[in-house]
Scaffold this motif. Structure first.
Motif, PDB file in Angstrom:
ATOM      1  N   MET A 185       0.821  -1.205   0.000  1.00 24.45           N
ATOM      2  CA  MET A 185       0.000   0.000   0.000  1.00 24.45           C
ATOM      3  C   MET A 185       0.861   1.263   0.000  1.00 24.45           C
ATOM      4  SD  MET A 185      -3.102   0.723   2.639  1.00 24.45           S
ATOM      5  CE  MET A 185      -3.681  -0.946   2.377  1.00 24.45           C
ATOM      6  N   GLU A 186       1.982   1.200   0.744  1.00 24.06           N
ATOM      7  CA  GLU A 186       2.851   2.365   0.875  1.00 24.06           C
ATOM      8  C   GLU A 186       4.269   1.897   1.216  1.00 24.06           C
ATOM      9  OE1 GLU A 186       4.672   5.453   0.725  1.00 24.06           O
ATOM     10  OE2 GLU A 186       2.545   5.935   0.556  1.00 24.06           O
ATOM     11  N   ASP A 187       5.217   2.165   0.296  1.00 25.43           N
ATOM     12  CA  ASP A 187       6.605   1.726   0.496  1.00 25.43           C
ATOM     13  C   ASP A 187       7.229   2.324   1.747  1.00 25.43           C
ATOM     14  OD1 ASP A 187       6.901  -0.021  -1.575  1.00 25.43           O
ATOM     15  OD2 ASP A 187       7.618   1.469  -3.009  1.00 25.43           O
ATOM     16  N   ASP A 188       6.845   3.556   2.052  1.00 25.75           N
ATOM     17  CA  ASP A 188       7.501   4.279   3.153  1.00 25.75           C
ATOM     18  C   ASP A 188       6.775   4.150   4.485  1.00 25.75           C
ATOM     19  OD1 ASP A 188       9.459   5.152   1.435  1.00 25.75           O
ATOM     20  OD2 ASP A 188       8.381   6.979   0.889  1.00 25.75           O
ATOM     21  N   TRP A 189       5.903   3.128   4.627  1.00 23.60           N
ATOM     22  CA  TRP A 189       5.147   3.016   5.883  1.00 23.60           C
ATOM     23  C   TRP A 189       6.072   2.932   7.097  1.00 23.60           C
ATOM     24  CZ3 TRP A 189       5.065  -1.593   9.000  1.00 23.60           C
ATOM     25  CH2 TRP A 189       4.285  -1.468  10.150  1.00 23.60           C
ATOM     26  N   LYS A 190       7.058   2.051   7.041  1.00 25.42           N
ATOM     27  CA  LYS A 190       7.935   1.867   8.203  1.00 25.42           C
ATOM     28  C   LYS A 190       8.790   3.099   8.491  1.00 25.42           C
ATOM     29  CE  LYS A 190      10.597  -1.838  10.361  1.00 25.42           C
ATOM     30  NZ  LYS A 190      11.288  -3.128  10.129  1.00 25.42           N
ATOM     31  N   PRO A 191       9.438   3.725   7.464  1.00 26.38           N
ATOM     32  CA  PRO A 191      10.182   4.960   7.743  1.00 26.38           C
ATOM     33  C   PRO A 191       9.296   6.085   8.288  1.00 26.38           C
ATOM     34  CG  PRO A 191      10.831   4.058   5.619  1.00 26.38           C
ATOM     35  CD  PRO A 191       9.662   3.257   6.078  1.00 26.38           C
ATOM     36  N   MET A 192       8.067   6.208   7.761  1.00 23.66           N
ATOM     37  CA  MET A 192       7.153   7.245   8.254  1.00 23.66           C
ATOM     38  C   MET A 192       6.793   6.994   9.714  1.00 23.66           C
ATOM     39  SD  MET A 192       4.509   8.358   5.226  1.00 23.66           S
ATOM     40  CE  MET A 192       3.592   6.847   5.284  1.00 23.66           C
ATOM     41  N   ARG A 193       6.504   5.727  10.022  1.00 23.63           N
ATOM     42  CA  ARG A 193       6.177   5.360  11.402  1.00 23.63           C
ATOM     43  C   ARG A 193       7.342   5.692  12.330  1.00 23.63           C
ATOM     44  NH1 ARG A 193       7.609   1.031  14.309  1.00 23.63           N
ATOM     45  NH2 ARG A 193       6.242   0.368  16.022  1.00 23.63           N
ATOM     46  N   ARG A 194       8.565   5.351  11.875  1.00 22.55           N
ATOM     47  CA  ARG A 194       9.762   5.594  12.688  1.00 22.55           C
ATOM     48  C   ARG A 194       9.973   7.090  12.899  1.00 22.55           C
ATOM     49  NH1 ARG A 194      13.418   3.553   9.408  1.00 22.55           N
ATOM     50  NH2 ARG A 194      12.946   1.404   9.940  1.00 22.55           N
ATOM     51  N   GLU A 195       9.750   7.871  11.855  1.00 19.96           N
ATOM     52  CA  GLU A 195       9.925   9.322  11.956  1.00 19.96           C
ATOM     53  C   GLU A 195       8.911   9.932  12.914  1.00 19.96           C
ATOM     54  OE1 GLU A 195      10.098  13.261   8.998  1.00 19.96           O
ATOM     55  OE2 GLU A 195       9.507  11.299   8.204  1.00 19.96           O
ATOM     56  N   ALA A 196       7.673   9.459  12.849  1.00 19.28           N
ATOM     57  CA  ALA A 196       6.631   9.992  13.734  1.00 19.28           C
ATOM     58  C   ALA A 196       6.933   9.685  15.197  1.00 19.28           C
ATOM     59  CB  ALA A 196       5.282   9.406  13.344  1.00 19.28           C
ATOM     60  N   ILE A 197       7.365   8.459  15.485  1.00 18.01           N
ATOM     61  CA  ILE A 197       7.673   8.082  16.869  1.00 18.01           C
ATOM     62  C   ILE A 197       8.893   8.856  17.368  1.00 18.01           C
ATOM     63  CG2 ILE A 197       8.458   6.185  18.342  1.00 18.01           C
ATOM     64  CD1 ILE A 197       6.667   4.327  16.694  1.00 18.01           C
ATOM     65  N   ALA A 198       9.894   9.071  16.487  1.00 16.43           N
ATOM     66  CA  ALA A 198      11.079   9.848  16.875  1.00 16.43           C
ATOM     67  C   ALA A 198      10.677  11.287  17.212  1.00 16.43           C
ATOM     68  CB  ALA A 198      12.100   9.828  15.735  1.00 16.43           C
ATOM     69  N   MET A 199       9.735  11.852  16.449  1.00 14.97           N
ATOM     70  CA  MET A 199       9.250  13.204  16.734  1.00 14.97           C
ATOM     71  C   MET A 199       8.592  13.285  18.110  1.00 14.97           C
ATOM     72  SD  MET A 199       5.967  15.158  15.400  1.00 14.97           S
ATOM     73  CE  MET A 199       5.980  14.689  13.701  1.00 14.97           C
ATOM     74  N   LEU A 200       7.768  12.271  18.420  1.00 15.24           N
ATOM     75  CA  LEU A 200       7.084  12.258  19.716  1.00 15.24           C
ATOM     76  C   LEU A 200       8.059  12.051  20.871  1.00 15.24           C
ATOM     77  CD1 LEU A 200       4.027  10.150  18.534  1.00 15.24           C
ATOM     78  CD2 LEU A 200       3.951  12.544  19.248  1.00 15.24           C
ATOM     79  N   GLN A 201       9.109  11.266  20.638  1.00 16.74           N
ATOM     80  CA  GLN A 201      10.147  11.101  21.658  1.00 16.74           C
ATOM     81  C   GLN A 201      10.902  12.411  21.886  1.00 16.74           C
ATOM     82  OE1 GLN A 201      12.243   7.809  19.893  1.00 16.74           O
ATOM     83  NE2 GLN A 201      11.299   6.317  21.261  1.00 16.74           N
ATOM     84  N   LYS A 202      11.194  13.119  20.787  1.00 20.60           N
ATOM     85  CA  LYS A 202      11.863  14.420  20.898  1.00 20.60           C
ATOM     86  C   LYS A 202      10.994  15.398  21.678  1.00 20.60           C
ATOM     87  CE  LYS A 202      14.972  17.565  19.745  1.00 20.60           C
ATOM     88  NZ  LYS A 202      16.327  17.551  20.357  1.00 20.60           N
ATOM     89  N   GLU A 203       9.680  15.345  21.446  1.00 19.56           N
ATOM     90  CA  GLU A 203       8.761  16.213  22.170  1.00 19.56           C
ATOM     91  C   GLU A 203       8.848  15.955  23.670  1.00 19.56           C
ATOM     92  OE1 GLU A 203       3.945  17.137  22.357  1.00 19.56           O
ATOM     93  OE2 GLU A 203       4.723  15.097  22.234  1.00 19.56           O
ATOM     94  N   ALA A 204       8.887  14.664  24.073  1.00 18.38           N
ATOM     95  CA  ALA A 204       8.967  14.317  25.497  1.00 18.38           C
ATOM     96  C   ALA A 204      10.245  14.879  26.122  1.00 18.38           C
ATOM     97  CB  ALA A 204       8.909  12.802  25.663  1.00 18.38           C
ATOM     98  N   GLU A 205      11.356  14.846  25.384  1.00 20.26           N
ATOM     99  CA  GLU A 205      12.618  15.402  25.895  1.00 20.26           C
ATOM    100  C   GLU A 205      12.522  16.914  26.045  1.00 20.26           C
ATOM    101  OE1 GLU A 205      15.545  14.150  23.108  1.00 20.26           O
ATOM    102  OE2 GLU A 205      15.163  12.010  23.440  1.00 20.26           O
ATOM    103  N   LEU A 206      11.935  17.578  25.051  1.00 18.50           N
ATOM    104  CA  LEU A 206      11.822  19.035  25.097  1.00 18.50           C
ATOM    105  C   LEU A 206      10.883  19.494  26.204  1.00 18.50           C
ATOM    106  CD1 LEU A 206      11.642  19.842  21.273  1.00 18.50           C
ATOM    107  CD2 LEU A 206      13.567  20.235  22.819  1.00 18.50           C
ATOM    108  N   GLU A 207       9.858  18.701  26.492  1.00 16.57           N
ATOM    109  CA  GLU A 207       8.914  19.088  27.555  1.00 16.57           C
ATOM    110  C   GLU A 207       9.602  19.129  28.915  1.00 16.57           C
ATOM    111  OE1 GLU A 207       5.691  16.345  27.090  1.00 16.57           O
ATOM    112  OE2 GLU A 207       4.510  17.739  25.873  1.00 16.57           O
ATOM    113  N   GLU A 208      10.613  18.286  29.111  1.00 14.84           N
ATOM    114  CA  GLU A 208      11.389  18.335  30.355  1.00 14.84           C
ATOM    115  C   GLU A 208      12.107  19.682  30.474  1.00 14.84           C
ATOM    116  OE1 GLU A 208      11.577  16.079  32.808  1.00 14.84           O
ATOM    117  OE2 GLU A 208      10.098  14.824  31.803  1.00 14.84           O
ATOM    118  N   ILE A 209      12.651  20.160  29.348  1.00 19.65           N
ATOM    119  CA  ILE A 209      13.350  21.454  29.351  1.00 19.65           C
ATOM    120  C   ILE A 209      12.352  22.584  29.565  1.00 19.65           C
ATOM    121  CG2 ILE A 209      14.763  23.024  27.943  1.00 19.65           C
ATOM    122  CD1 ILE A 209      15.802  20.492  26.490  1.00 19.65           C
TER     123      ILE A 209
END
Length: 601
Positions: free
Chosen positions: A445-469
């Motif tokens: 259905m979509e070649d980039d499903w896994k990279p997109m998923r990985r990018e989205a989760i990395a963004m949310l992890q970055k958000e959690a780190e920034l919220e501490e700051i």
């Protein structure tokens, strides 16, 4: 036949039980309560009673049945509502009224109803165990396939179309041991897994229509899922959503020790819910097992095994079955109580030492398999077990032992539930080990499903780190690119992961729309961070009208979504180009102004 020697709550000790066997079904007392032998020492039997034992006395009879605790499998299962020992609650209600009396029994499958049987094989054909002899139309959605029982192989001597009751003979098979009459009903012991040819690797996702489950933490058909969460985090509603929208052929729902009002909600609403694929009642492909918290505690164990055996039976027909157990914690509490009554050495927090092995025995009966039969049929049982840790503490034994077994962990978070973010599955504590297994399906259905998923989760992890700051120094102290990350992550949470179960459109999101929504937010994220790095203030980016268009995606119908997606993509590109041009023009003006100011000076 023996007699009662001692009674300790749901545990009864009986003497003179010579010839009895482990896990044999027995009738206890003058009222003939249902019980199961769980321990044998010489002629002394330890019996787990599945009904209330108050009022029975030592000296009353205990009568063995000569067979293990079993379930009846055949036409009549679909749409039925059973208790933990497969007693049909609606039939019992018609006999005794709204209150179930002790010792009341009824056949699980109706004996007086006739079913129209259509043969699939002819007289003289070879038949092996698992072969489909014929079909019965059960309701509007399910074709009930009448199979040759396990262990029966031979030649079909007699078979004919017609209206039959479940106990009637529909075919006669000549086996090596003689003639064998085959009816439409099979009886199977609940603690024994039904046989199959071969287990297969799970490669196809069980789509639920819930974005955080399908796109971020997928489950495969034949897989296992734990859904832990404290009170009020939305376990039951989420299970209802999965039961309603999952692309399973059959749903088996076990209310194991849940509160009466929650089980009542299932019993009242499931018949009213419409199957989204057919428009018929959801009960037309569902079997319910109701075992509420005020019912006898020992019956919780029976309800879990009853449910998984019914699910395996439909798997053997070649169907994909979704089984919901709500919740396995109540089952574990029942085991703890029985273990305490037996005076066994307790394990962690009073649970029995064999807690982990019992949970593993249950979950390992899930799977995708090539089932018995001469033709190549594949069926699956997917098990979704809710866990109710006290106070939401995931370090308690049931959660930890379940974690070691299952492959998908949808962790419900009370903080998200308090903020009214549903489903309250936390993206940083949840995981799926089926991501690689189902990648091939998503790639079609979509070649980039896994990279997109990985990018989205990395963004949310970055958000959690920034919220501490942010908590320490405030959001204004962050550089503009990091402010852009926070803004994009907020959109990912609110516009993609948050989903309204009671909204007409957003209650279900097909995979194509899920991928489209994820693409749009990630596209916005990349442009937003790039613009911030070029000096565009995040406050200016927030004024873009495309943000509202992206937020409205979840309320866009599936048919209109592809057209709307292209429109939003075009808007996004135009508006970011304009904001960058404006920024560049401003910089040029400032440079000219500075240069002219220097010349004048």
């Amino acid at each position: 036949m023996g007699k009662i020697a001692r009674i300790t709550g749901p545990v009864v000790i009986a003497d003179d039980m010579r010839g009895a066997e482990m896990y044999e079904l027995v009738r206890v007392g003058e009222e003939e309560l249902i019980g199961e032998i769980i321990g044998l020492e010489n002629a002394h039997a330890t019996i787990q009673v599945y009904e209330e034992t108050s009022g029975i006395k030592p000296g009353e009879k205990v009568e063995g049945t000569g067979k293990p605790l079993s379930v009846e499998l055949g036409p009549g299962l679909i749409g039925a509502i059973y208790d933990g020992t497969q007693r049909p609650l609606l039939t019992i209600r018609s006999k005794v009224g709204d209150t179930i009396k002790r010792g009341v029994s009824a056949f699980a499958l109706p004996r007086d109803k006739k079913w129209e049987f259509k043969p699939k094989v002819k007289k003289g054909a070879d038949a092996v165990e698992g072969d489909i002899l014929g079909t019965v139309k059960e309701g509007k959605l399910v074709e009930h396939r009448i199979m040759v029982p396990p262990g029966v192989n031979g030649k079909v001597l007699e078979i004919g179309a017609g209206a039959y009751k479940v106990e009637d003979t529909v075919a006669t098979i000549e086996t090596s041991a003689g003639k064998r009459d085959v009816g439409m009903m099979q009886v199977w012991p609940v603690r024994k897994a039904r046989p199959y040819k071969k287990k297969l690797d799970p490669t196809e996702p069980l789509l639920t229509g819930q974005r955080i489950a399908d796109t971020f933490f997928p489950i495969a058909k034949g897989g296992t899922v734990a859904i832990p969460g404290g009170f009020g985090t939305g376990k039951t509603v989420f299970l209802h959503q999965v039961a309603k929208w999952a692309d399973a052929d059959i749903v088996t729902y076990i209310g194991c020790g849940e509160r009466g009002n929650e089980m009542c909600d299932v019993l009242v609403h499931f018949p009213k819910l419409k199957d989204p694929r057919t428009g018929e009642s959801l009960m037309e492909r569902t079997t319910l097992i109701a075992n509420t918290s005020n019912m006898p505690v020992a019956a919780r164990e029976a309800s879990v095994y009853t449910g998984i055996t019914i699910a395996e039976y439909f798997r053997d027909m070649g169907y994909n079955v979704a089984l919901m157990a709500d919740s396995t914690s109540r089952w574990a509490e029942a085991m703890r109580e029985i273990s305490g009554r037996l005076e066994e050495m307790p394990g962690e927090e009073g649970f029995p030492a064999y807690l982990a092995s019992r949970l593993a025995e249950f979950y390992e009966r899930a799977g995708r398999a090539v089932v018995l039969g001469g033709d190549e049929r594949v069926g699956s049982v997917t098990v979704l077990g809710a866990v109710s840790p006290p106070g939401g503490d995931l370090s308690e034994p049931v959660s930890q032992n379940t974690l070691r077994i299952v492959k998908v962990f949808w962790a419900l978070d009370s903080g998200l539930a308090d903020r009214r973010h549903f489903p309250a599955i936390h993206w940083l504590t949840s995981y799926s080990l089926y991501t690689d297994s189902v990648e091939g399906w998503w790639k079609k259905m979509e070649d980039d499903w896994k990279p997109m998923r990985r990018e989205a989760i990395a963004m949310l992890q970055k958000e959690a780190e920034l919220e501490e700051i942010v908590r320490l120094v405030g959001a204004d102290a962050l550089p503009e690119p990091e402010k852009a990350v926070l803004e994009s992550a907020r959109m990912m949470r609110e516009d993609v992961l948050q989903q309204f179960a009671f909204h007409e459109i957003d209650t279900y999101c097909p995979p194509e729309k899920q991928l489209g929504m994820l693409k749009l937010v990630l596209n916005y994220y990349r442009n937003c961070v790039d613009a911030a790095k070029r000096g565009v203030p995040t406050d200016e980016i927030k004024k873009l009208s495309v943000r509202k268009a992206i937020a409205g995606m979840k309320r866009t119908g599936y048919e209109e979504f592809p057209r709307e997606q292209k429109k939003i993509e075009k808007q996004l590109e135009q508006q970011f180009n304009e904001i960058l041009k404006t920024k560049k023009a401003t910089e040029v003006e400032e440079k000219v102004s500075d240069e002219s100011g220097g010349l004048n000076e």
